[in-house]
Design a protein around this motif. Structure first.
Motif, PDB file in Angstrom:
ATOM      1  N   UNK A 149      65.370  17.998  16.397  1.00 21.06           N
ATOM      2  CA  UNK A 149      66.041  19.176  17.017  1.00 21.06           C
ATOM      3  C   UNK A 149      66.065  18.801  18.269  1.00 21.06           C
ATOM      4  N   UNK A 150      65.167  17.965  18.962  1.00 18.53           N
ATOM      5  CA  UNK A 150      65.364  17.698  20.436  1.00 18.53           C
ATOM      6  C   UNK A 150      66.531  16.908  20.781  1.00 18.53           C
ATOM      7  N   UNK A 151      67.419  16.384  19.647  1.00 17.70           N
ATOM      8  CA  UNK A 151      68.393  15.490  20.200  1.00 17.70           C
ATOM      9  C   UNK A 151      68.320  14.210  19.971  1.00 17.70           C
ATOM     10  N   UNK A 152      69.034  13.323  20.704  1.00 17.38           N
ATOM     11  CA  UNK A 152      69.022  11.965  20.560  1.00 17.38           C
ATOM     12  C   UNK A 152      67.815  11.385  20.748  1.00 17.38           C
ATOM     13  N   UNK A 153      67.130  11.800  22.086  1.00 17.70           N
ATOM     14  CA  UNK A 153      65.802  10.988  22.389  1.00 17.70           C
ATOM     15  C   UNK A 153      64.792  11.306  21.302  1.00 17.70           C
ATOM     16  N   UNK A 193      65.274   9.155  18.381  1.00 16.95           N
ATOM     17  CA  UNK A 193      64.868   7.754  18.842  1.00 16.95           C
ATOM     18  C   UNK A 193      63.219   7.656  18.819  1.00 16.95           C
ATOM     19  N   UNK A 194      62.734   8.555  19.312  1.00 16.68           N
ATOM     20  CA  UNK A 194      61.119   8.601  19.271  1.00 16.68           C
ATOM     21  C   UNK A 194      60.687   8.613  17.670  1.00 16.68           C
ATOM     22  N   UNK A 195      61.302   9.252  16.702  1.00 19.96           N
ATOM     23  CA  UNK A 195      60.873   9.552  15.605  1.00 19.96           C
ATOM     24  C   UNK A 195      61.127   8.185  14.772  1.00 19.96           C
ATOM     25  N   UNK A 196      62.172   7.533  14.894  1.00 22.56           N
ATOM     26  CA  UNK A 196      62.332   6.206  14.439  1.00 22.56           C
ATOM     27  C   UNK A 196      61.576   5.232  15.084  1.00 22.56           C
TER      28      UNK A 196
END
Length: 122
Positions: A92-96, A99-102
């Motif tokens: 839900x935070x968006x792209x950042x 990317x952190x999740x990945x």
């Protein structure tokens, strides 16, 4: 489709009927959330049971690992579990956040693979 055609049509009709019930019946949205929560609890319980069974079947191999390798295994499993719990917030935070999740999931998978490779070297 063969003999499964009637079975497939029946299953499609059931899914459409359930969707219509959620859409048209008063309080259907609340019922759908309740059913979704119950299915989630059953799924998580199944995963926990699977993890327990795997641990019990392979605990000799786990305790046979070096302490450092066993620590990496436990840390990777914990990191993956925490990341899966925080999936919705991160996405839900968006792209950042995505990317952190990945990156964190890749780190957890890397840890598991490194433990597996160390285990296979014996």
């Amino acid at each position: 489709m063969g003999s499964d055609r009637g079975k497939n049509l029946r299953n499609i009709a059931i899914v459409i009927g359930l969707a219509l019930a959620v859409w048209l019946v008063p309080g259907g949205d609340t019922a759908s959330v309740t059913i979704s929560n119950l299915l989630t609890i059953i799924f998580v319980g199944g995963l926990l049971f699977f993890g327990y069974k795997m641990y019990m079947e392979h605990r000799e191999s786990i305790f046979g690992l070096e302490e450092r390798t066993r620590g990496i295994l436990y840390a990777a499993i914990a990191l993956g579990a925490i990341t899966l719990v925080a999936t919705r917030r991160l996405w839900d935070e968006g792209g950042l956040g995505a990317m952190i999740w990945l990156a964190v999931m890749a780190l957890a998978i890397w840890g598991l693979v490194s433990v597996w490779r160390a285990y296979r070297e014996y």
